[in-house]
Write an enzyme that holds these catalytic residues in place. Structure first.
Site, PDB file in Angstrom:
ATOM      1  N   LYS A   1      -5.984   4.317   2.326  1.00 39.06           N
ATOM      2  CA  LYS A   1      -4.722   5.003   2.636  1.00 39.06           C
ATOM      3  C   LYS A   1      -4.997   6.345   3.310  1.00 39.06           C
ATOM      4  O   LYS A   1      -4.328   6.715   4.283  1.00 39.06           O
ATOM      5  CB  LYS A   1      -3.891   5.177   1.348  1.00 39.06           C
ATOM      6  CG  LYS A   1      -3.312   3.851   0.854  1.00 39.06           C
ATOM      7  CD  LYS A   1      -2.722   3.919  -0.553  1.00 39.06           C
ATOM      8  CE  LYS A   1      -2.351   2.503  -1.023  1.00 39.06           C
ATOM      9  NZ  LYS A   1      -1.900   2.463  -2.428  1.00 39.06           N
TER      10      LYS A   1
ATOM     11  N   GLN B   1      -1.459   6.209  -7.687  1.00 37.08           N
ATOM     12  CA  GLN B   1      -2.099   4.890  -7.601  1.00 37.08           C
ATOM     13  C   GLN B   1      -2.089   4.195  -8.967  1.00 37.08           C
ATOM     14  O   GLN B   1      -2.482   4.784  -9.974  1.00 37.08           O
ATOM     15  CB  GLN B   1      -3.538   5.061  -7.075  1.00 37.08           C
ATOM     16  CG  GLN B   1      -4.282   3.764  -6.853  1.00 37.08           C
ATOM     17  CD  GLN B   1      -3.690   2.915  -5.714  1.00 37.08           C
ATOM     18  OE1 GLN B   1      -3.299   3.418  -4.674  1.00 37.08           O
ATOM     19  NE2 GLN B   1      -3.604   1.605  -5.934  1.00 37.08           N
TER      20      GLN B   1
ATOM     21  N   ASP C   1       6.392   5.029  -2.359  1.00 39.95           N
ATOM     22  CA  ASP C   1       6.046   3.700  -2.870  1.00 39.95           C
ATOM     23  C   ASP C   1       7.305   2.915  -3.229  1.00 39.95           C
ATOM     24  O   ASP C   1       7.239   1.713  -3.474  1.00 39.95           O
ATOM     25  CB  ASP C   1       5.168   3.827  -4.137  1.00 39.95           C
ATOM     26  CG  ASP C   1       3.715   3.466  -3.867  1.00 39.95           C
ATOM     27  OD1 ASP C   1       3.452   2.797  -2.848  1.00 39.95           O
ATOM     28  OD2 ASP C   1       2.849   3.846  -4.674  1.00 39.95           O
TER      29      ASP C   1
END
Ligand code: NAD
Length: 290
Positions: A52, A96, A119
């Site tokens: 990422k 994450q 997200d």
């Protein structure tokens, strides 16, 4: 059989984003800035976060990696999230997953400000998605929709079977594909670990999204000819012939299923790279909204 090439498609998307960023910079606008919080040293998570950050560099975003030790307390993580919520330079951030067991994942996801939740995991954004109100779509389902759309795979009126009901993949993709939208308008069945006679159900499917995390679970005898296959699974399977000691396996037995498919995503190089590209897309959106 046509390969749904997520590697190439995600590269096209990243080039489009890079062009948009150049334009913003030329016009004196703010450089999009994505932050990622990693807690602990889970090998797969480190790989994903690394990819990422690298993708941010490619498109010209600023990126910040906040790398916290495994023993980080829930309260410390919440403080870190608060700091990111109030940091004006950060447009969006992700935490994450998975988090270490002593941290309440739901509590953490609820703490992320919905406007920075690139997200798309905050209940406010999940609710908007379910109501078809514009918002950040969760990156993996968003990537699947984009891939189907760019390859012009017909979904309207098709029978879609989603295997897996997780909050990050199975559930949202089942909602999106049933909505009135591009890559939508499908008749969706969601299957899970308690589903009976799965093979009978998958054999009726025009499109199958496999997101259960069991390597090579879906085999050729479970699908009909001409099916479209989206393989979301990524599992590390021990493989002594590989330098790193493992290979990445999808949820689909590629050889037997691809022989019967019209379209299929490979693993790796299918849904995975699309997920990263869509996270960037969400970050660009977050930046432009502020
Ligand atoms: P999860 O473990 O949260 O959920 C798995 C789901 O599969 C559950 O809903 C369960 O009911 C269902 N399931 C389990 N066994 C089953 C069976 N025998 N028959 C039918 N359904 C069954 O998984 P997740 O987080 O959605 O991830 C699924 C896979 O996708 C994993 O391999 C994960 O690594 C991968 N993944 C990939 C990406 C990507 O970017 N490509 C993103 C997220 C997850």
């Amino acid at each position: 059989m046509i390969l749904l090439d997520g590697k190439k498609t995600s590269q096209d998307i990243k080039v489009e984003i890079a062009q948009a960023v150049s334009k913003i910079k030329l016009e004196g606008g703010k450089t999009p800035h994505l932050a990622a919080v990693l807690v602990g040293s889970n090998g797969a998570s480190m790989t994903y976060v690394g990819a990422k950050v690298k993708a941010c560099e490619f498109v010209g975003f600023n990126s910040t990696l906040i790398d916290l030790p495994e023993e980080t307390l829930e309260e410390e993580l919440l403080n870190q999230i608060d700091a990111l919520n109030t940091n004006d330079d950060i447009d969006g951030f992700i935490v994450q997953l998975p988090l270490p067991k002593h941290i309440d994942e739901q509590k953490i996801l609820m703490a992320v400000h919905p406007d920075k939740d690139v997200d798309g995991f905050h209940p406010m954004n999940v609710g908007k998605m379910a109501l078809d109100v514009p918002t950040f779509l969760p990156a993996t389902p968003f990537g699947i929709m984009e891939l189907l759309e760019r390859y012009k795979v017909e979904t309207s009126g098709k029978n879609v079977v989603v295997i897996g009901r997780s909050h990050i993949v199975g559930r949202p993709i089942s909602i999106l594909m049933s909505q009135k939208r591009k890559a939508g308008d499908a008749t969706v069945t969601i299957a899970h670990s308690r589903t009976k006679n799965l093979t009978k159900i998958t054999r009726e499917a025009d499109i199958i999204v496999a997101a259960l995390g069991i390597p090579e679970f879906l085999t050729g005898d479970m699908v009909k000819g001409g099916v479209t296959i989206i393989d979301v699974g990524i599992t590390r399977v021990d493989d002594a012939t590989k330098k790193r000691g493992f290979r990445l396996a999808g949820d689909v037995h590629f050889e037997s299923v691809s022989a019967k498919s019209a379209y299929i995503t490979p693993v790796p190089g299918g849904v995975g790279p699309m997920t990263i590209a869509m996270l960037l897309k969400n970050t660009l959106l977050a930046c432009s909204r502020r």
